[in-house]
Structure formats: structure tokens, C-alpha cells
Scaffold this motif. Structure first.
Motif, PDB file in Angstrom:
ATOM      1  N   ALA A  25     -94.429  49.135  20.040  1.00 46.67           N
ATOM      2  CA  ALA A  25     -94.387  47.742  20.499  1.00 46.67           C
ATOM      3  C   ALA A  25     -92.949  47.266  20.668  1.00 46.67           C
ATOM      4  O   ALA A  25     -92.662  46.450  21.553  1.00 46.67           O
ATOM      5  N   ALA A  26     -92.046  47.772  19.840  1.00 46.08           N
ATOM      6  CA  ALA A  26     -90.630  47.387  19.926  1.00 46.08           C
ATOM      7  C   ALA A  26     -90.052  47.686  21.299  1.00 46.08           C
ATOM      8  O   ALA A  26     -89.208  46.941  21.808  1.00 46.08           O
ATOM      9  N   LEU A  27     -90.514  48.761  21.912  1.00 44.58           N
ATOM     10  CA  LEU A  27     -90.000  49.162  23.223  1.00 44.58           C
ATOM     11  C   LEU A  27     -90.503  48.262  24.339  1.00 44.58           C
ATOM     12  O   LEU A  27     -89.939  48.245  25.435  1.00 44.58           O
ATOM     13  N   GLN A  28     -91.567  47.499  24.064  1.00 45.65           N
ATOM     14  CA  GLN A  28     -92.177  46.635  25.081  1.00 45.65           C
ATOM     15  C   GLN A  28     -91.710  45.179  24.998  1.00 45.65           C
ATOM     16  O   GLN A  28     -92.048  44.376  25.861  1.00 45.65           O
ATOM     17  N   ILE A  29     -90.953  44.842  23.976  1.00 42.21           N
ATOM     18  CA  ILE A  29     -90.546  43.443  23.781  1.00 42.21           C
ATOM     19  C   ILE A  29     -89.437  43.072  24.751  1.00 42.21           C
ATOM     20  O   ILE A  29     -88.388  43.721  24.797  1.00 42.21           O
ATOM     21  N   ASP A  30     -89.685  42.017  25.518  1.00 37.42           N
ATOM     22  CA  ASP A  30     -88.715  41.481  26.467  1.00 37.42           C
ATOM     23  C   ASP A  30     -87.980  40.328  25.777  1.00 37.42           C
ATOM     24  O   ASP A  30     -88.608  39.321  25.421  1.00 37.42           O
ATOM     25  N   GLU A  35     -91.234  36.024  21.149  1.00 35.87           N
ATOM     26  CA  GLU A  35     -91.288  35.030  20.087  1.00 35.87           C
ATOM     27  C   GLU A  35     -90.583  35.631  18.876  1.00 35.87           C
ATOM     28  O   GLU A  35     -90.689  36.837  18.642  1.00 35.87           O
ATOM     29  N   VAL A  36     -89.869  34.799  18.112  1.00 36.88           N
ATOM     30  CA  VAL A  36     -89.162  35.286  16.930  1.00 36.88           C
ATOM     31  C   VAL A  36     -89.491  34.415  15.731  1.00 36.88           C
ATOM     32  O   VAL A  36     -89.802  33.238  15.870  1.00 36.88           O
ATOM     33  N   SER A  68     -94.124  40.239  21.435  1.00 31.72           N
ATOM     34  CA  SER A  68     -94.377  39.835  22.811  1.00 31.72           C
ATOM     35  C   SER A  68     -95.357  38.672  22.788  1.00 31.72           C
ATOM     36  O   SER A  68     -96.214  38.596  21.899  1.00 31.72           O
ATOM     37  N   PRO A  69     -95.256  37.754  23.751  1.00 31.57           N
ATOM     38  CA  PRO A  69     -96.184  36.622  23.784  1.00 31.57           C
ATOM     39  C   PRO A  69     -97.639  37.105  23.799  1.00 31.57           C
ATOM     40  O   PRO A  69     -97.985  38.030  24.523  1.00 31.57           O
TER      41      PRO A  69
END
Length: 107
Positions: A25-30, A35-36, A68-69
């Protein structure tokens, strides 16, 4: 993570599998849309998946997470690619930096 969530997680998959989902999932976060959040957590076990962490390794500090949202998979900043982590810090430093949330209180 609650004890019940942790038990459910280990009943359904191994810790390694659960952590692999976060690394993917880390590789897909834009960083433009992510969101943080931050929370207090064990610094050597930010996901709370190692209940048998020896006492000498137990230290609580801030842990920073992104997702990711619309996703329910929160990823620890330490698992993010460097450029993503740096972009998220730059974009959200007012929310993430200490004393986050205390800016409006009189000194």
C-alpha cells in the motif's frame, strides 16, 4: 490496534503477511491526495503487532501514518518511499509537527 483486532489479524494471516500489505500500500500512496495522522505508539513497533516486545525495547513516541483516500490501510511513514514521506511532511507539517493541535491555546 486493540487486542481483538490483533487476534483477528493473526487468526486470518501472519504478521508478515499483514505487514506486506502495508508495504505494498505504501507504494500506492499519492502525497497529493493522501490522508495523514499521528498517534503515540511503540517506536520499535508502530503497528502494535509484536505483543511480546521486550521491556527494554518499549519506548513510546509519535508515530506518523498515511493512507490513500478511502483506504482502511494506514501505513507508517517509515514504510513509505523517501520521496513520498518527504512530500507528505512538507505538505502536512503544520498538522504533524509538535505541538500539533495546540496552536490556538494561549501561552
Amino acid at each position: 490496534m486493540t487486542v481483538e483486532q490483533e487476534k483477528d489479524m493473526t487468526d486470518e494471516m501472519t504478521v508478515e503477511q499483514w505487514l506486506a500489505i502495508r508495504k505494498e500500500a505504501a507504494l500506492q500512496i499519492d502525497p497529493e491526495t493522501a490522508e495523514v495522522e499521528w498517534t503515540y505508539a511503540q517506536t520499535l513497533d508502530p503497528y502494535g503487532v509484536h505483543p511480546e516486545l521486550p521491556e527494554e525495547y518499549q519506548q513510546v513516541g509519535r508515530a506518523y501514518f498515511a493512507r490513500s483516500p478511502g483506504s482502511d490501510v494506514w501505513v507508517w511513514f517509515g514504510d513509505l518511499p523517501d520521496p513520498t514521506r518527504k512530500a507528505l511532511w512538507e505538505k502536512h507539517k503544520a498538522k504533524l509537527a509538535f505541538p500539533s493541535g495546540l496552536e490556538g491555546f494561549p501561552v
